[in-house]
Scaffold this motif. Structure first.
Motif, PDB file in Angstrom:
ATOM      1  N   GLY A 187       0.817  -1.221   0.000  1.00  0.00           N
ATOM      2  CA  GLY A 187       0.000   0.000   0.000  1.00  0.00           C
ATOM      3  C   GLY A 187       0.843   1.261   0.000  1.00  0.00           C
ATOM      4  O   GLY A 187       2.051   1.221   0.251  1.00  0.00           O
ATOM      5  N   ASP A 188       0.192   2.379  -0.296  1.00  0.00           N
ATOM      6  CA  ASP A 188       0.880   3.670  -0.212  1.00  0.00           C
ATOM      7  C   ASP A 188       1.331   3.894   1.229  1.00  0.00           C
ATOM      8  O   ASP A 188       0.683   3.430   2.173  1.00  0.00           O
ATOM      9  CB  ASP A 188      -0.090   4.803  -0.592  1.00  0.00           C
ATOM     10  CG  ASP A 188      -0.352   4.860  -2.090  1.00  0.00           C
ATOM     11  OD1 ASP A 188       0.172   4.003  -2.829  1.00  0.00           O
ATOM     12  OD2 ASP A 188      -1.094   5.765  -2.512  1.00  0.00           O
ATOM     13  N   THR A 189       2.410   4.649   1.376  1.00  0.00           N
ATOM     14  CA  THR A 189       2.902   4.937   2.723  1.00  0.00           C
ATOM     15  C   THR A 189       2.728   6.418   3.054  1.00  0.00           C
ATOM     16  O   THR A 189       2.472   7.240   2.164  1.00  0.00           O
ATOM     17  CB  THR A 189       4.401   4.573   2.843  1.00  0.00           C
ATOM     18  OG1 THR A 189       5.131   5.306   1.862  1.00  0.00           O
ATOM     19  CG2 THR A 189       4.612   3.084   2.656  1.00  0.00           C
ATOM     20  N   PHE A 190       2.874   6.740   4.335  1.00  0.00           N
ATOM     21  CA  PHE A 190       2.668   8.121   4.817  1.00  0.00           C
ATOM     22  C   PHE A 190       3.413   8.264   6.146  1.00  0.00           C
ATOM     23  O   PHE A 190       3.670   7.257   6.831  1.00  0.00           O
ATOM     24  CB  PHE A 190       1.159   8.380   5.012  1.00  0.00           C
ATOM     25  CG  PHE A 190       0.454   7.247   5.697  1.00  0.00           C
ATOM     26  CD1 PHE A 190       0.439   7.136   7.075  1.00  0.00           C
ATOM     27  CD2 PHE A 190      -0.151   6.239   4.946  1.00  0.00           C
ATOM     28  CE1 PHE A 190      -0.185   6.059   7.705  1.00  0.00           C
ATOM     29  CE2 PHE A 190      -0.771   5.160   5.571  1.00  0.00           C
ATOM     30  CZ  PHE A 190      -0.790   5.074   6.951  1.00  0.00           C
ATOM     31  N   PRO A 191       3.763   9.493   6.517  1.00  0.00           N
ATOM     32  CA  PRO A 191       4.444   9.675   7.801  1.00  0.00           C
ATOM     33  C   PRO A 191       3.507   9.369   8.975  1.00  0.00           C
ATOM     34  O   PRO A 191       2.300   9.616   8.875  1.00  0.00           O
ATOM     35  CB  PRO A 191       4.808  11.161   7.811  1.00  0.00           C
ATOM     36  CG  PRO A 191       4.703  11.613   6.404  1.00  0.00           C
ATOM     37  CD  PRO A 191       3.654  10.749   5.772  1.00  0.00           C
ATOM     38  N   VAL A 192       4.063   8.855  10.041  1.00  0.00           N
ATOM     39  CA  VAL A 192       3.322   8.743  11.297  1.00  0.00           C
ATOM     40  C   VAL A 192       4.008   9.670  12.300  1.00  0.00           C
ATOM     41  O   VAL A 192       5.201   9.935  12.173  1.00  0.00           O
ATOM     42  CB  VAL A 192       3.292   7.287  11.841  1.00  0.00           C
ATOM     43  CG1 VAL A 192       2.459   6.387  10.945  1.00  0.00           C
ATOM     44  CG2 VAL A 192       4.709   6.725  11.999  1.00  0.00           C
ATOM     45  N   GLY A 193       3.238  10.177  13.266  1.00  0.00           N
ATOM     46  CA  GLY A 193       3.813  11.116  14.231  1.00  0.00           C
ATOM     47  C   GLY A 193       3.439  12.553  13.920  1.00  0.00           C
ATOM     48  O   GLY A 193       3.810  13.477  14.631  1.00  0.00           O
ATOM     49  N   CYS A 194       2.730  12.763  12.825  1.00  0.00           N
ATOM     50  CA  CYS A 194       2.176  14.077  12.505  1.00  0.00           C
ATOM     51  C   CYS A 194       0.842  13.854  11.778  1.00  0.00           C
ATOM     52  O   CYS A 194       0.490  12.703  11.479  1.00  0.00           O
ATOM     53  CB  CYS A 194       3.150  14.904  11.660  1.00  0.00           C
ATOM     54  SG  CYS A 194       3.591  14.159  10.097  1.00  0.00           S
ATOM     55  N   ALA A 195       0.135  14.941  11.485  1.00  0.00           N
ATOM     56  CA  ALA A 195      -1.224  14.794  10.936  1.00  0.00           C
ATOM     57  C   ALA A 195      -1.229  14.024   9.609  1.00  0.00           C
ATOM     58  O   ALA A 195      -0.329  14.174   8.787  1.00  0.00           O
ATOM     59  CB  ALA A 195      -1.823  16.180  10.736  1.00  0.00           C
ATOM     60  N   PHE A 196      -2.252  13.205   9.413  1.00  0.00           N
ATOM     61  CA  PHE A 196      -2.412  12.470   8.151  1.00  0.00           C
ATOM     62  C   PHE A 196      -2.990  13.426   7.100  1.00  0.00           C
ATOM     63  O   PHE A 196      -4.070  13.988   7.302  1.00  0.00           O
ATOM     64  CB  PHE A 196      -3.369  11.286   8.344  1.00  0.00           C
ATOM     65  CG  PHE A 196      -2.923  10.325   9.422  1.00  0.00           C
ATOM     66  CD1 PHE A 196      -1.744   9.589   9.275  1.00  0.00           C
ATOM     67  CD2 PHE A 196      -3.683  10.138  10.575  1.00  0.00           C
ATOM     68  CE1 PHE A 196      -1.326   8.698  10.263  1.00  0.00           C
ATOM     69  CE2 PHE A 196      -3.266   9.249  11.573  1.00  0.00           C
ATOM     70  CZ  PHE A 196      -2.092   8.531  11.418  1.00  0.00           C
ATOM     71  N   VAL A 206      12.067  10.963   9.546  1.00  0.00           N
ATOM     72  CA  VAL A 206      10.615  10.813   9.666  1.00  0.00           C
ATOM     73  C   VAL A 206      10.247   9.327   9.654  1.00  0.00           C
ATOM     74  O   VAL A 206      10.725   8.568   8.808  1.00  0.00           O
ATOM     75  CB  VAL A 206       9.909  11.545   8.497  1.00  0.00           C
ATOM     76  CG1 VAL A 206       8.421  11.259   8.489  1.00  0.00           C
ATOM     77  CG2 VAL A 206      10.172  13.048   8.579  1.00  0.00           C
ATOM     78  N   LEU A 207       9.422   8.924  10.603  1.00  0.00           N
ATOM     79  CA  LEU A 207       8.943   7.528  10.606  1.00  0.00           C
ATOM     80  C   LEU A 207       7.826   7.398   9.586  1.00  0.00           C
ATOM     81  O   LEU A 207       6.856   8.146   9.619  1.00  0.00           O
ATOM     82  CB  LEU A 207       8.380   7.161  11.984  1.00  0.00           C
ATOM     83  CG  LEU A 207       9.345   6.796  13.109  1.00  0.00           C
ATOM     84  CD1 LEU A 207       8.554   6.296  14.321  1.00  0.00           C
ATOM     85  CD2 LEU A 207      10.363   5.749  12.673  1.00  0.00           C
ATOM     86  N   MET A 208       7.988   6.439   8.685  1.00  0.00           N
ATOM     87  CA  MET A 208       6.964   6.191   7.665  1.00  0.00           C
ATOM     88  C   MET A 208       6.143   4.974   8.076  1.00  0.00           C
ATOM     89  O   MET A 208       6.645   4.088   8.768  1.00  0.00           O
ATOM     90  CB  MET A 208       7.629   5.896   6.315  1.00  0.00           C
ATOM     91  CG  MET A 208       8.478   7.031   5.761  1.00  0.00           C
ATOM     92  SD  MET A 208       7.533   8.513   5.380  1.00  0.00           S
ATOM     93  CE  MET A 208       6.438   7.942   4.082  1.00  0.00           C
ATOM     94  N   SER A 209       4.882   4.921   7.627  1.00  0.00           N
ATOM     95  CA  SER A 209       4.061   3.744   7.922  1.00  0.00           C
ATOM     96  C   SER A 209       4.851   2.503   7.514  1.00  0.00           C
ATOM     97  O   SER A 209       5.605   2.519   6.538  1.00  0.00           O
ATOM     98  CB  SER A 209       2.724   3.824   7.183  1.00  0.00           C
ATOM     99  OG  SER A 209       2.908   4.035   5.798  1.00  0.00           O
TER     100      SER A 209
END
Ligand SMILES: O[C@H]1[C@H](O)[C@@H](O)[C@H](O)[C@@H](O)[C@H]1O
Ligand SMILES: [Fe+2]
Ligand SMILES: [Fe+2]
Length: 361
Positions: free
Chosen positions: A156-165, A202-205
């Protein structure tokens, strides 16, 4: 059906007219995906739509800052089984990606489709061919022999965690049920990050991208920084397509982004039902491994490196395929003599430590 020298077949529509778009060089892409829809249309009524949406619902609910931290720690250990790069590619024969509206072929097809498409337009960038070949290898995390992580923790697509989606993330609405969504530490624009901190911080999903990046880094890969960048962020569509989260990037990220955008065209638009002739292209990719081996023979530390080369030469890699893996709960180390990029050498180690259930509970 026409065919060119790199093994990619060019499909002609029944009308006889080739409805294809031309990209940078000779590579052409259809104007619709294999199911007759636009690429990456997550709302189109198709046979894959419902499954893909369910996938994202579960993914978005479970990918939290805490989950990612734990997965990185566990999977970063990289211990146990050793295998060759090609063997790892072959394991992807058994993996089909449930998050993808554009492809339902085994993932080995996708690796080769991507690499061959890039090779067509960038024949001299062999580091990019190799990057393409390995960019989705982390999907072995879903393989039963690797502990069978659920799809939501692999693809799946990934996104940062620890800040707003960001709202540009596919099926954003499902984040409402993610605990981080209502946590004030994590739900602001910057969250736990600072402006221009660099994506590396940055932590990524969690999934195949970050895992493969860790594997490459831990093994002191000599892939250029752009290659590692492509591996870690190729599923980060909110950034490279929608332009979200740019404020987290530093200068080096901006430079590398140019290559990621190039790579993305081939990663996405090479997805098709037209299969690559694996036997035909295999010698090219194995030759990269051989090239690496030859380099090792020339090295002054020949004896140590010879040994490694023997173990991971293509012939041995094939023998390796019949080797049984430990059963669950498993701790696996993967080691691949890898990637010849002229004077470049890389050893690939991968690890699966225990079933995801133990990590999530
Ligand atoms: O990089 C791709 C991309 O992000 C797709 O959208 C996703 O479905 C795949 O799993 C992934 O490999
Ligand atoms: Fe991917
Ligand atoms: Fe891919």
């Amino acid at each position: 059906m026409g065919e060119n020298k790199t093994g990619i077949e060019v499909e002609e529509k029944s009308s006889g007219k080739e409805e294809l778009l031309v990209l940078d060089g000779g590579f052409v892409v259809p104007d619709a995906n294999a199911f007759g829809h636009n690429f990456r249309d997550y709302d189109a009524e198709s046979e894959r739509q419902a499954g893909v949406e369910t996938f994202y619902k579960i993914n978005h609910i479970n990918q939290t800052h805490d989950f990612v931290k734990r997965m990185r720690e566990e999977y970063g250990k990289l211990d146990k089984v050793e295998m060759s790069l090609w063997e790892c590619c072959e394991l992807l024969n058994d993996v089909i990606d449930e998050s993808d509206p554009d492809l339902d072929e085994p993932q080995i097809e996708h690796l080769l489709q991507t690499a061959e498409a890039i090779r067509q337009d960038y024949p001299n960038e062999d580091w990019l061919h190799l990057t393409a070949l390995i960019h989705d290898l982390g999907k072995v995390l879903h393989h039963p022999k690797f502990g069978e992580l659920p799809q939501w923790a692999v693809v799946g697509d990934t996104f940062p965690v620890g800040c707003a989606f960001d709202e540009s993330i596919v099926h954003h609405k499902y984040f409402k049920e993610n605990p981080d969504h209502s946590n004030p530490a994590y739900n602001t624009k910057f969250g736990v990050y600072k402006e221009c901190c660099g994506l590396d911080n940055v932590l990524m999903s969690w999934g195949h991208d970050d895992y493969m990046y860790l594997v490459a880094k831990e093994n002191k890969s000599t892939l250029p920084s752009a290659g590692l960048f492509v591996i870690r962020y190729h599923s980060f569509y909110a950034l490279h397509r929608a332009g979200a989260y740019k404020y987290l990037m530093n200068k080096e990220d901006e430079e590398n982004m140019k290559w990621l955008k190039i790579f993305n065209k081939y990663d996405l638009y090479s997805k098709s039902k037209v299969r690559i002739d694996v036997e035909k292209v295999k010698p090219y990719y194995l030759s990269l491994i051989h090239k690496n081996g030859n380099k090792q023979h020339e090295d002054s530390r020949g004896d140590i490196l010879d040994h490694r080369f023997r173990v991971f030469s293509c012939t041995d890699a094939m023998q390796c395929c019949s080797t049984d893996f430990p059963r669950n709960p498993i701790t696996i180390r993967l080691r691949n003599a890898l990637l010849a990029i002229v004077a470049h050498r890389m050893y690939l180690l991968a690890a699966i430590v225990r079933p995801v259930s133990a990590l999530i509970s």
